[in-house]
Design a protein around this motif. Structure first.
Motif, PDB file in Angstrom:
ATOM      1  N   ALA A  85       0.894  -1.146   0.085  1.00 14.84           N
ATOM      2  CA  ALA A  85      -0.039   0.129   0.075  1.00 14.84           C
ATOM      3  C   ALA A  85       0.963   1.086  -0.085  1.00 14.84           C
ATOM      4  CB  ALA A  85      -0.943  -0.071   1.098  1.00 14.84           C
ATOM      5  N   THR A  88       2.286   1.909  -3.298  1.00 16.25           N
ATOM      6  CA  THR A  88       1.077   2.382  -4.033  1.00 16.25           C
ATOM      7  C   THR A  88       1.112   3.797  -4.090  1.00 16.25           C
ATOM      8  OG1 THR A  88       0.115   0.096  -4.094  1.00 16.25           O
ATOM      9  CG2 THR A  88      -1.331   2.003  -4.657  1.00 16.25           C
ATOM     10  N   ALA A 114      -1.958  -0.797  -7.380  1.00 17.14           N
ATOM     11  CA  ALA A 114      -1.987  -1.683  -6.136  1.00 17.14           C
ATOM     12  C   ALA A 114      -1.547  -3.373  -6.566  1.00 17.14           C
ATOM     13  CB  ALA A 114      -2.975  -1.550  -5.108  1.00 17.14           C
TER      14      ALA A 114
END
Length: 225
Positions: A85, A88, A114
């Motif tokens: 995450a 991302t 992601a």
């Protein structure tokens, strides 16, 4: 003229397929909802501000989309969903100036990034230096906004139980359910992301939700909150 009670429309019973499906799509997977605001309109404004370089706009996007992003990555079975995450969001920050579209397009882009990051992690994990990053949630947070310890524990337990149920599905079905129900992507976006036709996505998600709605454990996750 008096209208008898018998003429009123009876509410849907507990066995209604629509009610059963909504049990899965409630707070256990989506997280707490703010009924006093329009989240779609708020995120549109946040996205506009973030593209203009306003930090508060990006923080609002992060707060709204980080929880479902982590849930999606967790159900995918990634070793370190928080790391994926973080990578991302770093890519999103870097490329946000070139992004065009509304909130729905931003959601689709975020989860596409992601997914690519998660696939890369699954293929080969390499050592990376840890870069300390300030917690965006600490920006402008007041003590009054903190939930009680009991409420926080209950929500975490309910969410974890719901995620375990979804993770028990076949991997492809689980991913499509998370993208549709938790990430909030439309059918076309999910289909493009997973390489399926829109019809195949609709059928797979419908079957998965129907299967989960029949599981007696889904009621337990609703009773926790």
């Amino acid at each position: 003229m008096r209208v008898g009670r018998a003429s009123r429309r009876a509410p849907a019973g507990p066995s209604s397929p629509e009610i059963r499906t909504r049990r899965l799509e409630g707070t256990t997977l989506d997280g707490p909802r703010d009924h006093d605001s329009d989240p779609g309109r708020a995120l549109e404004g946040a996205l506009d501000r973030a593209r203009a370089g306003d930090e508060t706009g990006f923080v609002q996007l992060w707060r709204a989309l980080q929880p479902p992003l982590l849930r999606y990555l967790t159900v995918r079975g990634n070793d370190a969903p928080e790391d994926v995450a973080a990578e991302t969001w770093l890519q999103v920050v870097r490329d946000l100036h070139s992004f065009n579209g509304g909130v729905a397009d931003f959601r689709a882009w975020l989860f596409t990034v992601a997914r690519h990051r998660a696939v890369d992690q699954g293929r080969a994990r390499t050592a990376r230096p840890v870069v300390p990053v300030a917690d965006p949630l600490s920006h402008g947070r007041s003590a009054a906004s903190h939930p009680s310890a009991e409420q926080d524990a209950a929500e975490r337990a309910a969410t974890a139980a719901a995620l375990r149920l979804v993770a028990s599905l076949p991997p492809e079905q689980a991913e499509m359910v998370m993208l549709r129900v938790v990430a909030g992507l439309d059918v076309a976006a999910v289909a493009e992301l997973v390489g399926k036709t829109p019809g195949a996505v609709r059928v797979a998600v419908h079957r998965a939700l129907k299967s989960l709605s029949r599981d007696p454990r889904i009621r337990a996750t609703r009773e926790v909150v």
